[in-house]
Design a protein around this motif. Sequence first.
Motif, PDB file in Angstrom:
ATOM      1  N   ASP A  19       0.851  -1.185   0.000  1.00  0.00           N
ATOM      2  CA  ASP A  19       0.000   0.000   0.000  1.00  0.00           C
ATOM      3  C   ASP A  19       0.890   1.241   0.000  1.00  0.00           C
ATOM      4  O   ASP A  19       1.819   1.350   0.796  1.00  0.00           O
ATOM      5  CB  ASP A  19      -0.890  -0.014   1.256  1.00  0.00           C
ATOM      6  N   VAL A  37      -0.629   3.027  -5.322  1.00  0.00           N
ATOM      7  CA  VAL A  37      -1.516   2.018  -4.761  1.00  0.00           C
ATOM      8  C   VAL A  37      -2.131   2.516  -3.462  1.00  0.00           C
ATOM      9  O   VAL A  37      -1.431   2.981  -2.559  1.00  0.00           O
ATOM     10  CB  VAL A  37      -0.743   0.704  -4.500  1.00  0.00           C
ATOM     11  N   SER A  38      -3.448   2.456  -3.399  1.00  0.00           N
ATOM     12  CA  SER A  38      -4.195   2.837  -2.196  1.00  0.00           C
ATOM     13  C   SER A  38      -5.269   1.787  -1.961  1.00  0.00           C
ATOM     14  O   SER A  38      -6.084   1.507  -2.853  1.00  0.00           O
ATOM     15  CB  SER A  38      -4.830   4.221  -2.360  1.00  0.00           C
ATOM     16  N   GLU A  39      -5.277   1.198  -0.804  1.00  0.00           N
ATOM     17  CA  GLU A  39      -6.088   0.012  -0.530  1.00  0.00           C
ATOM     18  C   GLU A  39      -7.559   0.173  -0.882  1.00  0.00           C
ATOM     19  O   GLU A  39      -8.216  -0.784  -1.299  1.00  0.00           O
ATOM     20  CB  GLU A  39      -5.945  -0.368   0.947  1.00  0.00           C
ATOM     21  N   GLU A  41      -8.872   2.306  -3.198  1.00  0.00           N
ATOM     22  CA  GLU A  41      -9.103   2.902  -4.515  1.00  0.00           C
ATOM     23  C   GLU A  41      -9.395   1.834  -5.563  1.00  0.00           C
ATOM     24  O   GLU A  41      -9.067   0.654  -5.389  1.00  0.00           O
ATOM     25  CB  GLU A  41      -7.875   3.715  -4.946  1.00  0.00           C
ATOM     26  N   LYS A  51      -9.545  -3.317  -8.423  1.00  0.00           N
ATOM     27  CA  LYS A  51      -9.386  -2.900  -7.033  1.00  0.00           C
ATOM     28  C   LYS A  51      -7.909  -2.915  -6.652  1.00  0.00           C
ATOM     29  O   LYS A  51      -7.226  -3.928  -6.842  1.00  0.00           O
ATOM     30  CB  LYS A  51     -10.173  -3.825  -6.117  1.00  0.00           C
ATOM     31  N   HIS A  52      -7.444  -1.811  -6.082  1.00  0.00           N
ATOM     32  CA  HIS A  52      -6.053  -1.758  -5.632  1.00  0.00           C
ATOM     33  C   HIS A  52      -5.781  -2.806  -4.548  1.00  0.00           C
ATOM     34  O   HIS A  52      -4.661  -3.309  -4.431  1.00  0.00           O
ATOM     35  CB  HIS A  52      -5.733  -0.378  -5.080  1.00  0.00           C
ATOM     36  N   TRP A  55      -4.151  -5.827  -5.622  1.00  0.00           N
ATOM     37  CA  TRP A  55      -2.762  -5.730  -6.057  1.00  0.00           C
ATOM     38  C   TRP A  55      -1.779  -5.953  -4.907  1.00  0.00           C
ATOM     39  O   TRP A  55      -0.667  -6.424  -5.116  1.00  0.00           O
ATOM     40  CB  TRP A  55      -2.484  -4.346  -6.661  1.00  0.00           C
TER      41      TRP A  55
END
Length: 313
Positions: A19, A37-39, A41, A51-52, A55
Amino acid sequence: MVLQLHPDNRLSLNRQIKDGDLVIVYEKHDAMKAVKVSEHEVLQNRFGAFKHSDWIGKSFGSKVYGHKGGFVYLLAPTPELWTLVLSHRTQILYIADISFVIMCLEIVPGSVVLESGTGSGSLTTSFARAVAPTGHVYTFDFHQQRAASARDDFERTGISELVKVGVRDIQGEGFPEEFIGRADSVFLDLPQPWMAIPSAGKMLRGDGILCSFSPCIEQVQRSSEALTSHYFTDIRTFEVLLRTYEVRKRNMEGQDGSGSNGGGSVEEHPKKRKCGFDAGGDGTVMVRPSSESRGHTGYLTFARLRCVSCSDN
């Protein structure tokens, strides 16, 4: 991050995505973007919604799928890829010129590099990787907002510990005196580089190398005259030309005399036969020059500072 350092100061991108990381989302060969990356977003594009959170924990290079079944690749933000996705505040140097500059300036881990001007930071990012983990890049731009934007980009890409951005008119003021005799290499991307050459000569260590990038041959001529007058030797100018090729699978049906091309045969297209090979199945792989290849970008002039102590011996 463009550069990830292990505790033992080794460079590595072989790690899992976290993240807050910066990743290059590869949609296709001419469509990439940098994404933080934003959890919570979600990235939405023509291939679906991604979905982040899916990732996080995956390795760089992973293929991830969206809700519609489409997919993208999550790539590490290397200097090469960052050059292709960064914001263009000025005209930038591309991979062919950048690699040639780093080789001819003899930049290695631990080197001290001075650069003017910073511009969009494309070359600076590659300089940072070349000098890591113990070297440093000092880059200057006369435009305060441009320097601030570059500083933000270097923070995003994780190289701020290797790069220091200064606001200074190198053409008019020269490099700061604190760097006298400390630089291994100097790079100039200025409208009138000959005005900065006397200062650059003072900054370089004996046998140090300077490179000046200029789009016009008249600038090269004046710079070469200044280099000759300020104790530089081995003056050389290069123009790097790059030609890329497209590789595509093509259906050859109708080109064997029985199709819809009016009874023609592959014998009428010997050049196509020479550049194609059987890909198996129903197609042939064709190779041809890209219609969008970049040609001339500028001239690169290199010169080495004459080592006075060496010549005395």
